[in-house]
Design a protein around this motif. Sequence first.
Motif, PDB file in Angstrom:
ATOM      1  N   HIS A  68       0.924  -1.168  -0.058  1.00  0.00           N
ATOM      2  CA  HIS A  68       0.031  -0.083   0.182  1.00  0.00           C
ATOM      3  C   HIS A  68       0.995   1.200   0.103  1.00  0.00           C
ATOM      4  CE1 HIS A  68      -2.955   3.112   1.266  1.00  0.00           C
ATOM      5  NE2 HIS A  68      -4.027   2.430   1.147  1.00  0.00           N
ATOM      6  N   LEU A  69       0.712   2.085  -0.930  1.00  0.00           N
ATOM      7  CA  LEU A  69       1.532   3.344  -1.056  1.00  0.00           C
ATOM      8  C   LEU A  69       1.218   4.175   0.040  1.00  0.00           C
ATOM      9  CD1 LEU A  69       0.983   3.834  -4.832  1.00  0.00           C
ATOM     10  CD2 LEU A  69       2.823   2.722  -3.576  1.00  0.00           C
ATOM     11  N   SER A  70       2.052   5.032   0.619  1.00  0.00           N
ATOM     12  CA  SER A  70       1.973   5.942   1.428  1.00  0.00           C
ATOM     13  C   SER A  70       2.669   7.040   1.499  1.00  0.00           C
ATOM     14  CB  SER A  70       1.950   5.539   3.017  1.00  0.00           C
ATOM     15  OG  SER A  70       1.575   5.870   4.114  1.00  0.00           O
ATOM     16  N   SER A  82      -6.945   5.289   4.069  1.00  0.00           N
ATOM     17  CA  SER A  82      -7.030   4.377   3.036  1.00  0.00           C
ATOM     18  C   SER A  82      -6.577   2.917   3.712  1.00  0.00           C
ATOM     19  CB  SER A  82      -6.324   4.444   1.787  1.00  0.00           C
ATOM     20  OG  SER A  82      -6.645   3.344   0.842  1.00  0.00           O
ATOM     21  N   GLY A  83      -7.100   1.912   3.260  1.00  0.00           N
ATOM     22  CA  GLY A  83      -6.574   0.423   3.494  1.00  0.00           C
ATOM     23  C   GLY A  83      -7.685  -0.674   3.798  1.00  0.00           C
ATOM     24  N   GLY A  84      -8.739  -0.493   3.086  1.00  0.00           N
ATOM     25  CA  GLY A  84      -9.799  -1.605   3.396  1.00  0.00           C
ATOM     26  C   GLY A  84      -9.580  -2.827   2.423  1.00  0.00           C
ATOM     27  N   ILE A  98      -8.832 -12.573  -2.565  1.00  0.00           N
ATOM     28  CA  ILE A  98      -8.503 -11.290  -1.807  1.00  0.00           C
ATOM     29  C   ILE A  98      -8.291 -10.181  -2.461  1.00  0.00           C
ATOM     30  CG2 ILE A  98      -7.111 -10.365   0.211  1.00  0.00           C
ATOM     31  CD1 ILE A  98      -6.116 -13.137   0.712  1.00  0.00           C
ATOM     32  N   TYR A  99      -9.141  -8.923  -2.144  1.00  0.00           N
ATOM     33  CA  TYR A  99      -8.931  -7.517  -2.892  1.00  0.00           C
ATOM     34  C   TYR A  99      -8.387  -6.554  -1.773  1.00  0.00           C
ATOM     35  CZ  TYR A  99      -9.993  -3.685  -5.841  1.00  0.00           C
ATOM     36  OH  TYR A  99      -9.830  -2.299  -6.439  1.00  0.00           O
ATOM     37  N   PHE A 100      -7.079  -6.055  -2.195  1.00  0.00           N
ATOM     38  CA  PHE A 100      -6.515  -5.028  -1.515  1.00  0.00           C
ATOM     39  C   PHE A 100      -6.773  -3.720  -2.280  1.00  0.00           C
ATOM     40  CE2 PHE A 100      -3.701  -8.735  -0.324  1.00  0.00           C
ATOM     41  CZ  PHE A 100      -3.898  -8.866   0.882  1.00  0.00           C
ATOM     42  N   THR A 101      -7.315  -2.438  -1.557  1.00  0.00           N
ATOM     43  CA  THR A 101      -7.366  -1.393  -1.865  1.00  0.00           C
ATOM     44  C   THR A 101      -6.016  -0.599  -1.821  1.00  0.00           C
ATOM     45  OG1 THR A 101      -8.125  -0.523   0.180  1.00  0.00           O
ATOM     46  CG2 THR A 101      -9.898  -1.330  -1.423  1.00  0.00           C
ATOM     47  N   ASN A 102      -5.983   0.378  -2.737  1.00  0.00           N
ATOM     48  CA  ASN A 102      -4.545   1.057  -2.614  1.00  0.00           C
ATOM     49  C   ASN A 102      -5.148   2.833  -3.091  1.00  0.00           C
ATOM     50  OD1 ASN A 102      -2.082   1.846  -2.470  1.00  0.00           O
ATOM     51  ND2 ASN A 102      -1.264   0.302  -3.840  1.00  0.00           N
ATOM     52  N   ALA A 103      -4.002   3.510  -2.719  1.00  0.00           N
ATOM     53  CA  ALA A 103      -4.355   5.031  -2.829  1.00  0.00           C
ATOM     54  C   ALA A 103      -3.014   5.741  -2.823  1.00  0.00           C
ATOM     55  CB  ALA A 103      -5.147   5.630  -1.603  1.00  0.00           C
ATOM     56  N   PRO A 104      -3.364   6.820  -3.869  1.00  0.00           N
ATOM     57  CA  PRO A 104      -1.961   7.718  -3.889  1.00  0.00           C
ATOM     58  C   PRO A 104      -1.852   8.422  -2.764  1.00  0.00           C
ATOM     59  CG  PRO A 104      -3.615   8.592  -5.284  1.00  0.00           C
ATOM     60  CD  PRO A 104      -4.221   7.260  -4.593  1.00  0.00           C
ATOM     61  N   ASP A 105      -0.737   9.248  -2.698  1.00  0.00           N
ATOM     62  CA  ASP A 105      -0.580  10.446  -2.040  1.00  0.00           C
ATOM     63  C   ASP A 105      -1.186  11.674  -2.571  1.00  0.00           C
ATOM     64  OD1 ASP A 105       1.658  11.587  -3.323  1.00  0.00           O
ATOM     65  OD2 ASP A 105       2.851  10.448  -2.072  1.00  0.00           O
ATOM     66  N   GLY A 138      -7.948  -2.893 -11.294  1.00  0.00           N
ATOM     67  CA  GLY A 138      -6.445  -2.444 -10.366  1.00  0.00           C
ATOM     68  C   GLY A 138      -6.723  -0.912 -10.354  1.00  0.00           C
ATOM     69  N   TYR A 139      -7.471   0.041 -11.076  1.00  0.00           N
ATOM     70  CA  TYR A 139      -7.537   1.263 -10.769  1.00  0.00           C
ATOM     71  C   TYR A 139      -8.917   2.046 -10.719  1.00  0.00           C
ATOM     72  CZ  TYR A 139      -2.558   0.490 -12.297  1.00  0.00           C
ATOM     73  OH  TYR A 139      -1.385  -0.227 -12.507  1.00  0.00           O
ATOM     74  N   PRO A 140      -9.472   1.734  -9.709  1.00  0.00           N
ATOM     75  CA  PRO A 140     -10.818   2.474  -9.355  1.00  0.00           C
ATOM     76  C   PRO A 140     -10.555   4.041  -8.999  1.00  0.00           C
ATOM     77  CG  PRO A 140      -9.935   1.177  -7.419  1.00  0.00           C
ATOM     78  CD  PRO A 140      -9.100   0.861  -8.587  1.00  0.00           C
ATOM     79  N   GLY A 141      -9.572   4.201  -8.558  1.00  0.00           N
ATOM     80  CA  GLY A 141      -9.418   5.685  -8.249  1.00  0.00           C
ATOM     81  C   GLY A 141      -8.420   5.705  -7.116  1.00  0.00           C
ATOM     82  N   TRP A 142      -8.767   6.867  -6.087  1.00  0.00           N
ATOM     83  CA  TRP A 142      -8.209   6.965  -4.797  1.00  0.00           C
ATOM     84  C   TRP A 142      -9.079   6.147  -3.885  1.00  0.00           C
ATOM     85  CZ3 TRP A 142      -5.242  11.577  -3.193  1.00  0.00           C
ATOM     86  CH2 TRP A 142      -4.597  11.507  -1.949  1.00  0.00           C
ATOM     87  N   ALA A 143      -8.655   4.786  -4.031  1.00  0.00           N
ATOM     88  CA  ALA A 143      -9.551   3.618  -3.280  1.00  0.00           C
ATOM     89  C   ALA A 143      -9.430   3.775  -1.815  1.00  0.00           C
ATOM     90  CB  ALA A 143      -9.188   2.123  -3.865  1.00  0.00           C
ATOM     91  N   MET A 144     -10.567   3.600  -1.142  1.00  0.00           N
ATOM     92  CA  MET A 144     -10.571   3.638   0.500  1.00  0.00           C
ATOM     93  C   MET A 144     -10.976   2.274   0.889  1.00  0.00           C
ATOM     94  SD  MET A 144      -9.934   7.039   1.104  1.00  0.00           S
ATOM     95  CE  MET A 144     -10.212   6.670   2.839  1.00  0.00           C
ATOM     96  N   GLY A 145     -12.011   1.738   0.465  1.00  0.00           N
ATOM     97  CA  GLY A 145     -12.554   0.465   1.126  1.00  0.00           C
ATOM     98  C   GLY A 145     -13.445  -0.503   0.142  1.00  0.00           C
TER      99      GLY A 145
END
Length: 599
Positions: A68-70, A82-84, A98-105, A138-145
Amino acid sequence: MVRNSRNRLVHLTAVIGILCLTIRVSSQRQRPSHPAATAKTAAEHAEAPAGIPRLIDITASTQIHFNHLSAPEKKYIVESMSGGVALIDFDRDGWPDIYFTNAPDVEMQLAGKKARSALFHNNQDGTFTDVTDKAGVGYPGWAMGAAVGDYDNDGWPDLLVTCFNGVVLYRNNGDGTFTDVTKQTGLDKDSGWATGAAFGDYDNDGRADLFVPHYIKFDLSDLPEFGSKITCTYHKIKVQCGPRGLPGSPDALYHNNGDGTFSEVAQNAGVADAQGLLGLGSVWSHFSGGDRIDLFVANDSGPNYLYRNNGGGTFSEIGYKAGVAFSQDGNEQANMGIAVGDYNHTGRDSIFVSHFSEDYGTLWRNDGNMSFADVSYASGIARSTWPYVGWGDVFADLENTGWPDLFLVNGHVYPQVDTEPLLSKYKEPKLIFMNQHNGVFKDVSKLVGESVQLPQVSRGVAAGDLFNNGRIDLVVENLEGQPMILRPEGLPHNHWISFELAGTKSNRLGLNARVEVVTGTSTQTDEMRSGGSYMSQSDLRLHFGLADHKQVDKLKIIWPSGTTETFKDLPADHFYCMEEGAGIVACSKIRPTKTKSVL
């Protein structure tokens, strides 16, 4: 998160030094004494009951590689949330993926750079394969959960991803791929900071509706200056601004029209967030014990909502009257993750909610008739949660005793806390409370292995039997770095039973169907739920530990349609597929195998 935003006064230095009292400017009420004053000794820990599992970190052996980016400094609140994580059997082979969400800064977002969320396929041999690119998620946007539902009732679970600027609905195509149907379903109208969403059929028409809580209004073109205000400090340390001092955003309820579209009806239904609070989580459940599902919403830095389902498509907000709006001393809390379960075998759903440090995680016992009691201290949970910032949480029977335990992940929001000698640290351990079968839990976090004590910056957690061996595993997503997958080991050979449900008159996934399992004089109750924890999704199969019972004497399923079915003398240690109206069926009957057409 109730933190600097709580407008608390700086801790007063007590005679003993470490012992503190926290005073809220907003309420002018004292918080309970800090639990460090009554911390358990090593000798007390040694009195933990036998049969405690060892939780082993098996992430490496699963061959899951994900980070997860941070942003290192977390200058803005949006970079901390983020991180659901979601468990979803997307290919319907009976093994949770398993699906992991991710988000940019913020810097990446402004530069047009993307963060890649990831879907891992369960290979049925203890390993997983990254299938994100083929699946197209892979790229829904700034994913939260994320949350799982079957909005079109075709038997293929669909994936909803909540994002900083709305939601993305991925329709399961049944061939290992997904299609983004956000626009054609009408969900593209959602543009708020979406958080812990949940599917549920609130009007019992056989179709899954969707509730989306929204957090704060946050504009990347007008960023608050780091450490610039009183609401941007924590113990005099300059930190990110918010959530106090930032405006809330109204929640949304999307009614499933049955034609592949949703209509937003929150205002007419009475769940539009009249106070403009900061929604972080939601869960549908039969809190009232009636035939309609009610809605609980966790609001950060404010009172929670409990919406009683009136029927006819409307709700009444009764959080204060029911006793779940505030803590036992009448204070608002940093309500984040939601765990729901019948931990005390009353047949009623109680609620645990995680909170910020210098406050306690709250367990509200459901006493019936929509009346709840704060039993956080009486249950043995409150003291251990006080030093940490809690996020994802689940009730899960890790030893298969028939009594659900409580697992909680932690991690601060301010890296800057490590610059001062505070009780809180940025990276924090996890907590596990074992159910003592009498309404009390015992903190055994230091007895279950070093993986639980490893400090991390955790956010989401989901529970499920990843390897179909009758044991519940825990999947933790961390805000920084790799996730952690925990497997219980060293358990006695307790029996278990698991159910996968499929509605016919009810929604196809059987969301909010209630299951009662009777063994001897013991009755367990659970419910199929979408969402929960902190913006996460656990395995939709219902798992029950049976201790030394080799069969279930009586099984009762109460479907959302009102249909009730009863079964007797089911052998233990099996997975059962149950279809409404047909009873126990071959799993192939309720798991579609043919590729379906795309709408």
